[in-house]
Write an enzyme that holds these catalytic residues in place. Structure first.
Site, PDB file in Angstrom:
ATOM      1  CG  HIS A 358      -1.493  -1.297   1.338  1.00  0.00           C
ATOM      2  ND1 HIS A 358      -2.439  -2.088   0.322  1.00  0.00           N
ATOM      3  CD2 HIS A 358      -1.340  -2.333   2.379  1.00  0.00           C
ATOM      4  CE1 HIS A 358      -2.744  -3.131   0.916  1.00  0.00           C
ATOM      5  NE2 HIS A 358      -2.114  -3.260   1.939  1.00  0.00           N
ATOM      6  CB  CYS A 359       2.266   3.509  -1.332  1.00  0.00           C
ATOM      7  SG  CYS A 359       2.134   3.236  -3.363  1.00  0.00           S
ATOM      8  CB  SER A 360       2.864   2.180   3.899  1.00  0.00           C
ATOM      9  OG  SER A 360       2.023   3.149   3.785  1.00  0.00           O
TER      10      SER A 360
END
Ligand code: PMP
Length: 404
Positions: A358-360
């Site tokens: 999730h782009c984290s």
């Protein structure tokens, strides 16, 4: 209130259960219509008042700025800067601080941040020999206020964090965090990434007392390609633009130039005018439906999920954020690849979720897994959607045979 009636998307995709609103919210029909209305009826660019529609374009931008200022609770509409999204806003903040920051100055982030609130700072730190460190989180993955004192020093210049993470969705107590930061060091610039929070929390900058915020309109039922950057005037005065060109200068001679004042200083080139017009309409709809009712509805869905999920076999699953009211469920099925699980949710139940990091990219370090499944709800989801989701989770034994 049936919020779903405002979204024809669901007539066009009647079987889909859309649980990816944390990535992007489906747009209000009126927002979609407004965007083409601008192109069909107004069409003109700004910075010219010679003909009717050019005048309308300028008026429209100015009026939208005022509405956004009201929406987030600030007085001066000229502190609102139009960008292309949260990512652009955060890049503008980071790289605009290049001259403000000195070697060995410290920037504090959290390991839950989205890449858009990590990478700009990491790149800047590398280029300017700055230091990056990460704030301590508590057992619910929220910023641990009692431990802020362990990280904040006289060298700390920037603290940038998301009010709600896009993975755990946990809601940081911004007021208390800001109070403690200011107690430890008054000079720190506090930046808030509101990409997730903007649709699920009533934002009032005067209460939050941060220095800068960033969000994208597509996360709050508005158009793609438009973002907002707000910063206190004093910050905007010293911040350097990252783009230069038409509209952001007031004079150029052979060897010198004079930059325009805010907001134009940060808005070189043509703005996404049809999106700005559409967001203007979006803000009217939010006022009409009331954000409060929308937030309450999303919380009701999460509570409903929490109550229903008690019926499933918890030994088979790992849930990472069941305790909060924010409309995201982050989970994994034990010993099953999350990508496989996500695909089967989609293939068998028409449930659209997101799987991965999730782009984290530092967050999974915290969960101690390489990938998670994220189901994010919104105002167009129903309790029946949640029932289907629970049914799918209960049905997992049958799936495993298909997966393995
Ligand atoms: N920060 C957070 C917390 C987000 O959730 C997102 C979008 N997933 C972003 C930043 C980046 O937003 P955008 O892609 O609209 O620039």
């Amino acid at each position: 209130m049936n919020f779903k009636d405002n979204f024809s998307y669901f007539k066009n995709n009647s079987k889909e259960i859309y649980f990816d609103s944390a990535a992007t919210a489906i747009k209000f029909d009126k927002v979609i219509k407004a965007q083409s209305y601008y192109d069909l009826k107004i069409g003109a660019n700004t910075h010219n008042n010679l003909f009717d529609n050019a005048y309308k374009a300028n008026q429209m931008v100015s009026e939208t700025r005022s509405k956004i200022a009201k929406f987030i609770g600030i007085d001066d509409k000229n502190e609102i800067i139009f960008t292309s999204g949260t990512t652009h806003s955060l890049n503008q903040l980071a790289f605009g601080m290049r001259n403000y920051l000195k070697k060995n100055d410290e920037i504090l982030l959290t390991k839950l941040e989205h890449s858009s609130n990590l990478l700009p700072w990491m790149v800047l730190a590398q280029e300017e020999s700055l230091k990056i460190d990460y704030l301590d989180l508590d057992e619910n993955f929220l910023i641990d206020i009692s431990k802020l004192k362990n990280k904040i020093t006289t060298k700390t210049k920037i603290i940038s964090f998301a009010m709600n993470s896009n993975t755990t969705a946990g809601l940081n107590d911004v007021v208390a965090i800001v109070k403690e930061i200011r107690k430890l060091n008054k000079k720190i610039i506090i930046i808030l990434d509101l990409a997730q929070s903007i649709k699920h929390n009533k934002i009032n900058i005067k209460e939050l007392e941060v220095d800068c915020i960033a969000f994208s309109t597509h996360k709050i039922y508005g158009p793609f390609g438009l973002g907002i950057l707000w910063a206190r005037k004093e910050v905007l005065e010293f911040l350097k633009p990252i783009f230069y060109g038409g509209g952001n200068n007031i004079s150029i001679s052979t060897n010198t130039y004079k930059l325009a004042s805010i907001p134009d200083k940060f808005e070189a080139g043509t703005l996404n005018l049809s999106a700005i017009y559409a967001f203007n309409v979006c803000l009217d709809i939010l006022e009409e439906l009331t954000l409060e009712k929308m937030i309450a509805y999303e919380e009701e869905l999460k509570k409903y999920f929490r109550a229903k999920v008690k019926d499933i076999d918890h030994k088979k699953f790992e849930f990472y954020n069941l305790e909060n009211d924010q409309p995201i469920v982050l989970f994994n099925m034990k010993n099953v690849n999350s990508q496989d699980f996500g695909s089967f949710l989609n293939k068998k139940y028409n449930i659209s979720v997101r799987v991965g990091k999730h782009c984290s990219r530092l967050a999974n370090e915290l969960f101690k897994v390489s990938s998670t499944i994220r189901a994010s709800f919104s105002i167009y989801n129903t309790k029946e959607d949640i029932d289907k989701f629970i049914e799918a989770l209960k049905d997992c034994d049958n799936w495993i045979n298909e997966i393995l």
